[in-house]
Design an enzyme around this catalytic site. Structure first.
Site, mmCIF file in Angstrom:
data_model
loop_
_atom_site.group_PDB
_atom_site.id
_atom_site.type_symbol
_atom_site.label_atom_id
_atom_site.label_comp_id
_atom_site.label_asym_id
_atom_site.label_seq_id
_atom_site.Cartn_x
_atom_site.Cartn_y
_atom_site.Cartn_z
ATOM 1 N N GLN A 310 5.456 -9.777 -4.592
ATOM 2 C CA GLN A 310 4.661 -9.280 -3.255
ATOM 3 C C GLN A 310 4.281 -10.758 -2.491
ATOM 4 O O GLN A 310 4.179 -10.736 -1.430
ATOM 5 C CB GLN A 310 3.490 -8.692 -3.493
ATOM 6 C CG GLN A 310 3.663 -7.248 -4.215
ATOM 7 C CD GLN A 310 2.533 -6.456 -3.909
ATOM 8 O OE1 GLN A 310 2.167 -5.865 -2.848
ATOM 9 N NE2 GLN A 310 1.814 -6.371 -4.968
ATOM 10 N N VAL A 324 -2.387 -11.208 -0.648
ATOM 11 C CA VAL A 324 -1.218 -11.582 -0.212
ATOM 12 C C VAL A 324 -1.268 -12.277 1.318
ATOM 13 O O VAL A 324 -2.111 -11.895 2.073
ATOM 14 C CB VAL A 324 0.128 -10.587 -0.229
ATOM 15 C CG1 VAL A 324 1.347 -11.390 0.776
ATOM 16 C CG2 VAL A 324 0.369 -10.383 -1.551
ATOM 17 N N ASP A 427 5.883 -2.072 3.310
ATOM 18 C CA ASP A 427 4.481 -1.435 3.150
ATOM 19 C C ASP A 427 3.920 -0.822 4.366
ATOM 20 O O ASP A 427 4.251 -1.201 5.480
ATOM 21 C CB ASP A 427 3.793 -2.307 2.287
ATOM 22 C CG ASP A 427 2.646 -1.636 1.599
ATOM 23 O OD1 ASP A 427 2.590 -0.511 1.511
ATOM 24 O OD2 ASP A 427 1.801 -2.558 1.119
ATOM 25 N N GLU A 430 0.670 2.897 8.628
ATOM 26 C CA GLU A 430 -0.134 4.288 8.802
ATOM 27 C C GLU A 430 -1.471 3.840 9.732
ATOM 28 O O GLU A 430 -2.453 4.722 9.959
ATOM 29 C CB GLU A 430 -1.019 4.785 7.648
ATOM 30 C CG GLU A 430 0.184 5.126 6.563
ATOM 31 C CD GLU A 430 0.396 3.743 5.349
ATOM 32 O OE1 GLU A 430 -0.064 2.655 5.854
ATOM 33 O OE2 GLU A 430 1.216 3.917 4.673
ATOM 34 N N ASP A 497 0.306 4.454 -3.575
ATOM 35 C CA ASP A 497 -0.625 3.840 -4.584
ATOM 36 C C ASP A 497 -1.149 4.825 -5.316
ATOM 37 O O ASP A 497 -2.165 5.473 -5.124
ATOM 38 C CB ASP A 497 -1.627 3.116 -3.922
ATOM 39 C CG ASP A 497 -1.225 2.059 -2.877
ATOM 40 O OD1 ASP A 497 0.053 1.637 -3.171
ATOM 41 O OD2 ASP A 497 -1.808 1.685 -2.129
#
Ligand SMILES: *[C@@H]1O[C@H](CO)[C@@H](O)[C@H](O)[C@H]1NC(C)=O
Ligand SMILES: *[C@@H]1O[C@H](CO)[C@@H](O)[C@H](O)[C@H]1NC(C)=O
Ligand SMILES: *[C@@H]1O[C@H](CO)[C@@H](O)[C@H](O)[C@H]1NC(C)=O
Length: 709
Positions: A310, A324, A427, A430, A497
């Site tokens: 990641q 990240v 990823d 939303e 998740d």
């Protein structure tokens, strides 16, 4: 279609529900008819399937007004939808336009502005319902009511986690974080929810849809991007609630569950061959650490298909710990020599996977070099919309704008595919704020539609990048967010998740419910983070048992991918001890041995659009009568494997339902006859898995059962 001016008996000879028939390639040819009396009308599909039942005291359409506010905190939304007026429309008139089209006009005698038209017509495969409120500026919300039977079950609703059968509850259509624990009965959820509603609830999901499959033999799909809901809490009716009051866009198809699910699936999901050869190891921490772990996996005999990092773009330190660096290019300080390492790994048959999302950290050079290009969502004043992502600030790429999307697609090609990266987690998507503005907004039905539209735009950008590079067959990207269009774009999903726990609201078993509900929604290729993701000392940390139970079940899914979780140090990992390493080696060999079967199931998905993980009732429609919630906790993997993951801590056995067939228990070879509910021994490493006695894959399954170390 035919409009009948007087009530006629339903012709019983025309049995339309072909339960138990062998799969055919299409749903039933669509047809409908309308029966009416002076104060009621009924819309029937295929002659006898009652869909809309309008009469005194049960209006088919209700109009309303109200205000809806959204309060966003890092992707969680507290929605206050206050209805100020609800007006059932009891008056109606029916006009037939042709053999296959009719319009029903409804209104309330108390309000001259309350007219709604429902336009019914047929396409090649479905009955279409269009129309809507004539004055949406006066009535900004609408409820369309469908007839329901007391024992009817309904499935889908996009991606759901807690309940597979949606009946008895309401499901808002609003993409957002799925929530942590998702159980308001648990006091811990309430504590977590103090942070902007982060605890979630049974319905909070990244991928909501106003679509469902009914056990009565039809599939309902409403395309709506404004806020709305599927409402199944009534005994007598289902309701589509939509704030797209002026523009209904509904399709209804009829057929068997298998036909309908094949119809709903696009079959466009992608799984490269290499992904079936072993585990994808989720690692972080730089080149040296990554290669040490890889060597450790090899030494332990783990079959490795890929390494997923990641943090390939670097790390930033925030008040929330290490995160990240959202600046999507190879960070040569953090991952020195990655370009050559990728080639070395490839020569070993191991692929490198990375990570990207549609946001850019404003401290990064990619944003800095491209600001003022018009590539990012703005606020009402036209300024770039900067959002707090928990310790750092980001802009959102305006994927509705063609130039911005094309720019980002090229970035994916240049910075990822050209570097030799073979896949990534795509990823998020939303978090679009309700007041964000897109340069492409003219394509939206209203500005409020941008939020729910965005996930499929993100899928589309990834898909286009991979296609333009000619690497569709070789690349694995996986999304979590979606809507009714996302299955056209997503290569595959992962379940998002989960908590590193055993709860039935956010733990291991919710990944089964999510795969099954997505299979109904139209995306039949899914996987999950082995061992879960969300870790919160001291409340939930990943145990060895959870990791192994999760991994042993992932053997019977399309992709085995580990994740260290958001707190790697707190969690048990595949490399934590020799016992786990040995278990992973065995499980990875079982998974790789199953590859021919997985590929055959994938080919079937491309041809007939039958999802890889399926509810048993697709092939055994009798399972729908007397439905039990065990159905949502087990699945068929391909046509011939029945898998019932162990999802309770400490359990040494599990209850499951065998549908009507002859089943062989994978680990003992014992034969069982369905239909029946059984309790099966399930020591660690031997999850309840059965194969069909007359499968053509019996020899392969026997080989897998013999991989014991
Ligand atoms: C929701 O909105 C309504 C109307 O705007 C308001 O009266 C009510 O107090 C709000 N509820 C909450 C819980 O904020
Ligand atoms: C690379 O990552 C390191 C540490 O993770 C970070 O300090 C540095 O700023 C990053 N460099 C670039 C050029 O992004
Ligand atoms: C499933 O059904 C069993 C037995 O009726 C019940 O104990 C359990 O709570 C149910 N689970 C869910 C998730 O509804």
């Amino acid at each position: 279609m035919a409009v009948r001016q007087s009530p006629l008996l339903v012709p019983l000879a025309l049995l339309v529900l072909v339960w138990g028939q062998p799969p055919v390639d299409a749903v039933l040819p669509p047809s409908f008819r309308i029966e009416q009396t002076s104060d009621s009308f009924r819309l029937l599909l295929q002659d006898d399937l009652l869909l809309v039942d309008h009469g005194p005291g049960h209006a088919a359409v209700v109009l309303g007004t109200g205000t809806t506010t959204f309060k966003e905190t890092t992707g969680n939304f507290i929605i206050n939808d206050t209805i100020t007026e609800r007006l059932p429309l009891s008056s109606f008139s029916v006009s037939a336009e042709s053999e296959s089209a009719a319009t029903v006009t409804l209104w309330s005698s108390t309000d001259a502005e309350s007219t709604v038209t429902l336009r019914f017509s047929t396409s090649a495969d479905s009955v279409l319902i269009g129309g809507g409120a004539a004055r949406p500026e006066r009535f900004d919300r609408l409820w369309l009511r469908l007839h329901a039977e007391p024992d009817e079950t309904v499935f889908g609703g996009g991606e759901q986690y807690t309940f597979f059968n949606l009946r008895g509850r309401d499901y808002p259509v609003w993409t957002r974080e799925q929530g942590i624990l998702r159980d308001p009965d648990n006091p811990l959820t309430d504590i977590i929810s103090l942070d902007g509603g982060a605890g979630g609830d049974y319905h909070t999901t990244y991928w909501p849809e106003a679509s469902f499959l009914s056990s009565r033999g039809y599939y309902f799909r409403s395309v709506t991007h404004e806020y709305g809901a599927l409402q199944f809490s009534s005994e007598e009716r289902h309701e589509l609630y939509t704030q797209s009051a002026g523009a209904l866009d509904v399709r209804v198809a009829a057929g068997s569950p298998l036909q309908l699910v094949q119809w709903a699936n696009t079959g466009r999901q992608l799984l490269p061959d290499w992904a079936s050869e072993g585990v994808i190891l989720g690692l972080e921490g730089g080149t040296e650490f990554m290669m040490q772990r890889y060597q450790q996996a090899r030494d332990a005999g783990i079959k490795v298909a890929g390494i997923w990092i990641q943090d390939w773009s670097g790390i930033v330190n925030t008040a929330f710990g290490e995160r990240v660096f959202w600046n999507w290019r190879w960070n040569e300080t953090h991952y020195p020599g990655l370009d050559t390492v990728i080639q070395t790994l490839k020569a070993d048959g191991v692929r490198l996977l990375a990570y990207i999302n549609p946001y850019l950290n404003i401290d990064g050079d990619i944003y800095q070099n491209n600001k003022d290009m018009g590539y990012f969502l703005t606020d009402a004043s036209g300024a770039e919309y900067v959002q707090d992502f928990g310790g750092f600030s980001c802009v959102t790429v305006d994927l509705l704008s063609e130039p911005a999307s094309a720019w980002y697609e090229q970035l994916i090609r240049t910075n990822m595919l050209d570097l030799g990266i073979s896949g990534w987690m795509a990823d998020f998507a939303e978090y679009v704020p309700v007041d964000a503005v897109s340069a492409g907004a003219a394509a939206l039905s209203s500005p409020a539609a941008l939020h729910n539209t965005f996930p499929a735009l993100w899928g589309r950008a990834n898909r286009r990048a991979v296609t333009a590079a000619g690497k569709e067959d070789d690349t694995l990207f996986f999304v979590r967010s979606g809507n009714t269009e996302q299955a056209q774009h997503a290569a595959m999903t992962w379940s998002g998740d989960q908590n590193v726990d055993w709860t039935t609201t956010d733990g291991l078993v919710t990944t089964v419910v999510s795969a099954l509900s997505l299979a109904i929604a139209g995306c039949g290729l899914n996987h999950f983070d082995i061992g879960g993701y969300t870790t919160q000392r001291p409340f939930f940390v990943r145990s060895e048992e959870l990791l192994l139970r999760s991994a042993e079940y992932a053997v019977f899914t399309p992709v085995m991918r580990t994740h260290e979780g958001n707190r790697p140090d707190a969690n048990v990992q595949w490399y934590s001890n020799e016992r786990i390493l040995a278990a992973f080696a065995r499980l990875s060999r079982q998974f790789a041995a199953l590859a021919p079967y997985t590929r055959a199931a994938l080919a079937e998905y491309g041809e007939s659009h039958t999802p890889l993980q399926r509810p048993t009732f697709l092939h055994y429609p009798n399972e729908l009568s007397g439905y039990t919630n065990l159905t949502g906790y087990q699945y068929l993997y391909g046509r011939d494997l029945l898998v019932a993951p162990v999802y309770e801590e400490g359990a040494q056995s599990r209850r499951l339902r065998l549908p009507e067939d002859s089943w062989v228990h994978l680990w003992t070879g014992e034969q069982w006859q369905g239909p029946q509910e059984v309790t099966v021994d399930a020591p660690l490493g031997q999850p309840p898995v059965f194969y069909r006695a007359d499968s053509e894959w019996v020899e392969l399954f026997k080989q897998i059962s013999q991989i014991t170390e």
